[in-house]
Scaffold this active site. Structure first.
Site, PDB file in Angstrom:
ATOM      1  CB  CYS A 117      -0.935   0.000   1.200  1.00  0.00           C
ATOM      2  SG  CYS A 117      -1.870  -1.520   1.333  1.00  0.00           S
ATOM      3  CG  HIS A 245      -3.317   3.030   2.132  1.00  0.00           C
ATOM      4  ND1 HIS A 245      -3.949   2.640   0.971  1.00  0.00           N
ATOM      5  CD2 HIS A 245      -3.325   1.944   2.959  1.00  0.00           C
ATOM      6  CE1 HIS A 245      -4.324   1.372   1.097  1.00  0.00           C
ATOM      7  NE2 HIS A 245      -3.962   0.938   2.285  1.00  0.00           N
ATOM      8  CG  ASN A 275      -6.890  -1.156   1.584  1.00  0.00           C
ATOM      9  OD1 ASN A 275      -6.173  -0.859   0.627  1.00  0.00           O
ATOM     10  ND2 ASN A 275      -6.390  -1.561   2.740  1.00  0.00           N
TER      11      ASN A 275
HETATM   12  O1  UT7 Z   1      -3.812  -1.479   3.587  1.00  0.00           O
HETATM   13  C1  UT7 Z   1      -3.368  -1.880   4.831  1.00  0.00           C
HETATM   14  C2  UT7 Z   1      -4.026  -3.136   5.106  1.00  0.00           C
HETATM   15  N1  UT7 Z   1      -4.904  -3.330   6.136  1.00  0.00           N
HETATM   16  C3  UT7 Z   1      -5.418  -2.485   7.053  1.00  0.00           C
HETATM   17  O2  UT7 Z   1      -5.200  -1.320   7.115  1.00  0.00           O
HETATM   18  C4  UT7 Z   1      -6.316  -3.131   8.043  1.00  0.00           C
HETATM   19  C5  UT7 Z   1      -6.262  -2.505   9.401  1.00  0.00           C
HETATM   20  N2  UT7 Z   1      -7.235  -3.140  10.286  1.00  0.00           N
HETATM   21  C6  UT7 Z   1      -8.559  -2.917  10.202  1.00  0.00           C
HETATM   22  O3  UT7 Z   1      -9.019  -2.136   9.382  1.00  0.00           O
HETATM   23  C7  UT7 Z   1      -9.450  -3.609  11.210  1.00  0.00           C
HETATM   24  O4  UT7 Z   1      -8.649  -4.311  12.117  1.00  0.00           O
HETATM   25  C8  UT7 Z   1     -10.454  -4.596  10.532  1.00  0.00           C
HETATM   26  C9  UT7 Z   1     -11.536  -3.804   9.827  1.00  0.00           C
HETATM   27  C10 UT7 Z   1      -9.775  -5.513   9.568  1.00  0.00           C
HETATM   28  C11 UT7 Z   1     -11.143  -5.423  11.614  1.00  0.00           C
HETATM   29  O5  UT7 Z   1     -11.786  -4.573  12.551  1.00  0.00           O
HETATM   30  P1  UT7 Z   1     -11.551  -4.759  14.117  1.00  0.00           P
HETATM   31  O6  UT7 Z   1     -12.378  -3.747  14.786  1.00  0.00           O
HETATM   32  O7  UT7 Z   1     -10.069  -4.724  14.373  1.00  0.00           O
HETATM   33  O8  UT7 Z   1     -12.151  -6.197  14.373  1.00  0.00           O
HETATM   34  P2  UT7 Z   1     -11.456  -7.476  15.016  1.00  0.00           P
HETATM   35  O9  UT7 Z   1     -10.590  -8.148  14.017  1.00  0.00           O
HETATM   36  O10 UT7 Z   1     -10.857  -7.113  16.326  1.00  0.00           O
HETATM   37  O11 UT7 Z   1     -12.720  -8.386  15.257  1.00  0.00           O
HETATM   38  C12 UT7 Z   1     -13.731  -8.007  16.209  1.00  0.00           C
HETATM   39  C13 UT7 Z   1     -14.898  -8.976  16.079  1.00  0.00           C
HETATM   40  C14 UT7 Z   1     -14.475 -10.427  16.129  1.00  0.00           C
HETATM   41  O12 UT7 Z   1     -15.505 -11.149  16.810  1.00  0.00           O
HETATM   42  P3  UT7 Z   1     -15.329 -11.568  18.346  1.00  0.00           P
HETATM   43  O13 UT7 Z   1     -14.097 -12.422  18.403  1.00  0.00           O
HETATM   44  O14 UT7 Z   1     -15.183 -10.272  19.100  1.00  0.00           O
HETATM   45  O15 UT7 Z   1     -16.591 -12.299  18.639  1.00  0.00           O
HETATM   46  C15 UT7 Z   1     -14.475 -10.856  14.693  1.00  0.00           C
HETATM   47  O16 UT7 Z   1     -14.709 -12.237  14.504  1.00  0.00           O
HETATM   48  O17 UT7 Z   1     -15.550  -8.799  14.815  1.00  0.00           O
HETATM   49  C16 UT7 Z   1     -15.625 -10.055  14.133  1.00  0.00           C
HETATM   50  N3  UT7 Z   1     -15.489  -9.792  12.705  1.00  0.00           N
HETATM   51  C17 UT7 Z   1     -16.552  -9.556  11.918  1.00  0.00           C
HETATM   52  N4  UT7 Z   1     -17.855  -9.516  12.161  1.00  0.00           N
HETATM   53  C18 UT7 Z   1     -18.684  -9.242  11.154  1.00  0.00           C
HETATM   54  C19 UT7 Z   1     -14.354  -9.715  11.968  1.00  0.00           C
HETATM   55  N5  UT7 Z   1     -14.675  -9.430  10.701  1.00  0.00           N
HETATM   56  C20 UT7 Z   1     -16.026  -9.337  10.635  1.00  0.00           C
HETATM   57  C21 UT7 Z   1     -16.938  -9.059   9.608  1.00  0.00           C
HETATM   58  N6  UT7 Z   1     -18.236  -9.011   9.897  1.00  0.00           N
HETATM   59  N7  UT7 Z   1     -16.528  -8.811   8.352  1.00  0.00           N
END
Ligand code: UT7
Length: 318
Positions: A117, A245, A275
């Site tokens: 990125c 980004h 993204n």
């Molecule tokens: O270009 C650079 C590349 N990447 C990035 O910049 C990504 C940076 N990170 C992020 O944007 C965020 O971490 C994400 C959007 C990917 C994830 O959001 P988060 O708030 O960090 O969620 P998490 O991974 O901590 O997950 C929280 C909960 C989990 O459930 P439990 O364990 O709390 O029950 C996940 O299983 O949300 C759940 N979850 C979802 N639920 C519904 C994870 N993905 C999803 C989904 N829909 N798509």
């Protein structure tokens, strides 16, 4: 070091609009979860006839058409760089195919670069070096991705984030257009990964520890920007636009807050594109230019972060 300026832009959005509701039919997720956690409402996926190469060519063509409308010629282009981690082929490089399709001169420097990125910003730094040696020529810099081909639709924490598209910029040497940049890498093979071509299989899928990348990003953006400001002597208040980004609206909100900058000065279009990795900054610049948001002489701060892990920031004058 030679200054540079962006004198034309173009973009090529991928054909298929994929809303959060549409994704929720494929993956266990919801519009509400995606919109609140990321700010994304829809993204675009490459259609059956599209790939990174065709998107790169489309964006490059749009930028070159704009260049020609301004009275300059494609024969002036002496370098084509394509930033991508999802090339349609490794050889020929996407840059070589852009050269052919646009009928660009053969005596040019063409290569693909991969800094995930951060790739578009790395490309700007390379343009600066190339144009220092050939200030009479122009450089065509493209960021292009078809990430939907590399994600696992069983991994809801990753697949909801990405989109496909391309953006391009024509870059010229500009003695009165100072350019400052800073880059960094924290070698990491776990947090964000897209394996290369392996025996018995193609590349992918992209895997990501989202929270770790989030933490890295909210640290990397202010750090990169501070490193650039230390070189340029500008202050945060001298910057008209922060064009970062487009990964997650919450990341950008955190960065704005950490620096004490109003969020309105951070351009965001990720609600519509998701993204798009190396393509996100040039798509944003093209959109801003088309909307008339960018005025000659304005000071822009660009910032990128992502796989590698890599980060970069750059200050330039529009
Ligand atoms: O270009 C650079 C590349 N990447 C990035 O910049 C990504 C940076 N990170 C992020 O944007 C965020 O971490 C994400 C959007 C990917 C994830 O959001 P988060 O708030 O960090 O969620 P998490 O991974 O901590 O997950 C929280 C909960 C989990 O459930 P439990 O364990 O709390 O029950 C996940 O299983 O949300 C759940 N979850 C979802 N639920 C519904 C994870 N993905 C999803 C989904 N829909 N798509």
């Amino acid at each position: 070091m030679t200054g540079i300026s962006i004198i034309a832009t173009g973009s090529q959005p991928a054909a298929q609009v994929v809303t959060n509701d549409h994704l929720a039919k494929l993956v266990d997720t919801s519009d509400q979860w995606i919109a609140t956690r990321t700010g994304i409402r829809q993204r675009r996926f490459a259609g059956p006839e599209e790939d990174t190469t065709s998107l790169a060519i489309g964006a490059a063509r749009a930028a070159v058409e704009q260049l020609e409308k301004a009275g300059r010629g494609r024969e002036e282009i002496g370098a084509v760089l394509v930033a991508t981690f999802s090339p349609g082929s490794l050889v020929p490089s996407t840059a070589c195919l852009v050269q052919r399709e646009l009928g660009l001169p053969e005596d040019l420097f063409a290569l693909d670069i991969n800094a995930a990125c951060t790739g578009f910003l790395s490309g700007l730094r390379l343009c600066q070096g190339l144009l220092a040696q050939q200030p009479e020529r122009l450089a065509l810099l493209v960021g292009a991705e078809a990430i939907s081909r590399l994600v696992d639709f069983g991994d809801r924490g990753t697949c909801i984030l990405f989109g496909d598209g391309a953006g391009a910029a024509v870059v010229a040497a500009g003695p009165d257009r100072p350019f400052f940049c800073a880059f960094g890498t924290r070698g990491d093979g776990e947090v964000l990964r897209c394996p290369g071509v392996r025996p018995g299989g193609g590349p992918g899928p992209v895997t990501m520890e989202g929270r770790e990348v989030f933490r890295f990003a909210v640290d990397a953006i202010p750090k990169g920007i501070a490193a650039v400001l230390a070189q340029s002597g500008s202050s945060l208040w001298d910057i008209d636009w922060f064009v970062c980004h487009q990964a997650n609206a919450r990341i950008l909100a955190h960065a704005a807050k950490a620096m004490g900058v109003p969020e309105e000065r951070f351009f965001m279009d990720l609600d519509r594109y998701g993204n798009t990795s190396a393509a996100s900054i040039p798509i944003a610049l093209d959109e801003m230019a088309k909307k008339g948001l960018l005025k000659k002489g304005q000071r822009l701060m660009l910032a990128g972060f992502g796989g590698g892990l890599t980060w970069g920031a750059a200050e330039l004058i529009w």
